[in-house]
Design a protein around this motif. Structure first.
Motif, PDB file in Angstrom:
ATOM      1  N   VAL A 104       0.936  -1.579   0.196  1.00  0.00           N
ATOM      2  CA  VAL A 104       0.235   0.106   0.112  1.00  0.00           C
ATOM      3  C   VAL A 104       1.134   1.258   0.067  1.00  0.00           C
ATOM      4  O   VAL A 104       1.528   1.124   0.956  1.00  0.00           O
ATOM      5  N   ASP A 105       0.742   2.180  -0.967  1.00  0.00           N
ATOM      6  CA  ASP A 105       1.704   3.502  -1.018  1.00  0.00           C
ATOM      7  C   ASP A 105       1.027   3.875  -0.157  1.00  0.00           C
ATOM      8  O   ASP A 105       1.884   5.275   0.180  1.00  0.00           O
ATOM      9  N   SER A 106       0.070   4.534  -0.186  1.00  0.00           N
ATOM     10  CA  SER A 106      -0.561   5.878   0.857  1.00  0.00           C
ATOM     11  C   SER A 106      -2.214   5.392   1.200  1.00  0.00           C
ATOM     12  O   SER A 106      -2.800   5.051  -0.143  1.00  0.00           O
ATOM     13  N   VAL A 107      -2.611   6.080   2.024  1.00  0.00           N
ATOM     14  CA  VAL A 107      -4.080   5.827   2.286  1.00  0.00           C
ATOM     15  C   VAL A 107      -4.248   7.214   2.818  1.00  0.00           C
ATOM     16  O   VAL A 107      -4.259   8.077   3.274  1.00  0.00           O
ATOM     17  N   HIS A 108      -5.996   7.169   1.676  1.00  0.00           N
ATOM     18  CA  HIS A 108      -6.312   8.592   2.190  1.00  0.00           C
ATOM     19  C   HIS A 108      -7.821   8.156   2.954  1.00  0.00           C
ATOM     20  O   HIS A 108      -8.880   7.134   2.832  1.00  0.00           O
ATOM     21  N   ALA A 137      -5.943  11.146  -2.798  1.00  0.00           N
ATOM     22  CA  ALA A 137      -5.400  10.455  -3.437  1.00  0.00           C
ATOM     23  C   ALA A 137      -4.914  10.238  -5.308  1.00  0.00           C
ATOM     24  O   ALA A 137      -3.908  10.313  -5.006  1.00  0.00           O
ATOM     25  N   ARG A 150      -1.999  13.047  -5.742  1.00  0.00           N
ATOM     26  CA  ARG A 150      -0.768  11.599  -4.730  1.00  0.00           C
ATOM     27  C   ARG A 150      -0.415  10.675  -6.418  1.00  0.00           C
ATOM     28  O   ARG A 150       0.191   9.948  -6.436  1.00  0.00           O
ATOM     29  N   GLU A 166       1.832  12.426  -8.802  1.00  0.00           N
ATOM     30  CA  GLU A 166       2.609  12.685  -8.709  1.00  0.00           C
ATOM     31  C   GLU A 166       3.846  11.307  -9.225  1.00  0.00           C
ATOM     32  O   GLU A 166       4.839  11.566  -9.862  1.00  0.00           O
ATOM     33  N   LEU A 187       4.883   5.742  -7.051  1.00  0.00           N
ATOM     34  CA  LEU A 187       4.041   5.020  -6.865  1.00  0.00           C
ATOM     35  C   LEU A 187       4.774   3.669  -6.312  1.00  0.00           C
ATOM     36  O   LEU A 187       4.863   2.659  -7.618  1.00  0.00           O
ATOM     37  N   GLN A 188       5.084   3.101  -5.219  1.00  0.00           N
ATOM     38  CA  GLN A 188       5.351   1.515  -4.413  1.00  0.00           C
ATOM     39  C   GLN A 188       3.759   0.810  -4.035  1.00  0.00           C
ATOM     40  O   GLN A 188       3.617   1.160  -2.492  1.00  0.00           O
ATOM     41  N   ILE A 192      -2.427   2.808  -4.324  1.00  0.00           N
ATOM     42  CA  ILE A 192      -3.175   4.269  -3.083  1.00  0.00           C
ATOM     43  C   ILE A 192      -5.219   3.398  -2.948  1.00  0.00           C
ATOM     44  O   ILE A 192      -4.979   2.975  -3.552  1.00  0.00           O
ATOM     45  N   ARG A 227      -9.678   4.675   2.348  1.00  0.00           N
ATOM     46  CA  ARG A 227     -10.842   4.284   4.010  1.00  0.00           C
ATOM     47  C   ARG A 227     -11.548   4.894   3.967  1.00  0.00           C
ATOM     48  O   ARG A 227     -11.617   6.673   4.163  1.00  0.00           O
TER      49      ARG A 227
END
Length: 326
Positions: free
Chosen positions: A295-299, A307, A310, A313, A316-317, A320, A323
């Motif tokens: 999970v790259d990021s949580v919004h 999101a 992001r 940008e 990504l890893q 995204i 939640r």
């Protein structure tokens, strides 16, 4: 019990455009029909199909674009709990924890507190995954799994390369190729992702910002290209005669040049489709520890625009995720 008079929070767009068109608002809660269930969404994945859809699929030739007109709720990856059963549903119960790639290709409507899902799209959420992690799985994992496990003629043994290896599809593909017995798995990404990809078990890492793929790799049996684009043909010299490139997105692979080099480009074959049965097989791999999802990021759902910013940008890893239930 009818639910049409009830409402829910959802993120909709009323016009195509940038992330700012994504608006959180109250809308009517959907009602499941025959062969469907209503899922209380706990988390929703964010995919390239979502930001392309937000822009009106301006990256696709007009004649091939899906016919979706605002207002639109985006989102096809969900994880949640069955809240209501439609007529004739017997294999699922209220309270079951599920995840799904919802009605793809088509309109998923996952950026919401509730989503209607065909039972054919559903799979049981692996007990070892939380909803956020599970929501990161469906589209990325099914894209890689349906093609690499079920369509590509690759018996392992040679060098397999994944371009864009740190992204959603890419990081799943490197693991599936390892499982398939590739002699060498080469991951291509920016340098910031090397440690992550080494942890996934890649044999060699290529930082494309420093070295072109065709200089670092020769005689690849298979290249999985999750990037595509107007310069995709630069991958051709990295493939051995008789090898193949499998693109996830559109790209210029110069068909005549590829044919002269003896390289097969599997254009137009990689189209993920919703399948609860296939997703259940992916769930088995996750449960057995043969596959992991990043999970790259949580919004928060309300911040879907953040999101998407992001996503713009890049680098990504993993995936995204939105939640929905805190």
């Amino acid at each position: 019990m009818a639910t049409a008079h009830k409402t829910m929070g959802a993120v909709r767009l009323h016009a195509f455009g940038g992330p700012e068109v994504l608006v959180y608002e109250e809308v009517a809660r959907p009602e499941p029909g025959p062969g469907e269930v209503l899922v209380r969404v706990h988390a929703a994945g964010v995919n390239p199909a979502d930001w392309f859809g937000r822009r009106g699929f301006d990256n696709i030739p007009p004649e091939l674009r899906p016919d979706r007109k605002p207002p639109v709720i985006l989102g096809s990856d969900i994880s949640g709990v069955v809240a209501e059963l439609g007529a004739g549903v017997a294999d699922w119960q209220v309270g079951d924890e599920v995840f799904a790639l919802v009605n793809f290709p088509g309109s998923g409507n996952g950026y919401a507190e509730y989503a209607v899902v065909r039972t054919a799209d559903l799979a049981r959420k692996p007990a070892g995954l939380g909803h956020v992690e599970a929501a990161a799985v469906p589209m990325a994992a099914l894209t890689a799994y349906q093609f690499l496990a079920k369509q590509v003629e690759y018996a392992g043994g040679g060098t397999a390369v994944v371009v864009g290896a740190a992204g959603g599809v890419g990081h799943v593909a490197v693991q599936l190729l390892r499982n398939a017995g590739a002699k060498e798995v080469v991951a291509v990404a920016s340098g910031r992702h090397e440690e992550f990809l080494r942890e996934l078990g890649v044999d060699r890492f290529v930082d494309y910002t420093r070295t072109p793929v065709a200089e670092a790799v020769r005689d690849a049996e298979l290249i999985v290209d999750t990037v595509g684009g107007p310069e995709a043909y630069r991958l051709l010299p990295a493939v051995r005669r008789g090898g193949q490139i499998v693109p996830v997105y559109l790209g210029d692979y110069r068909p005549a040049e590829a044919a002269a080099l003896g390289v097969t480009v599997q254009l137009g074959r990689w189209m993920v489709r919703s399948s609860g049965a296939d997703l259940a097989e992916v769930a088995d791999l996750l449960t057995a520890g043969r596959l992991r999802v990043a999970v790259d990021s949580v919004h928060p759902l309300r911040d879907a625009a953040a999101a998407h910013r992001r996503a713009a940008e890049g680098h990504l890893q993993g995936k995204i995720v939105l939640r929905v239930v805190e």
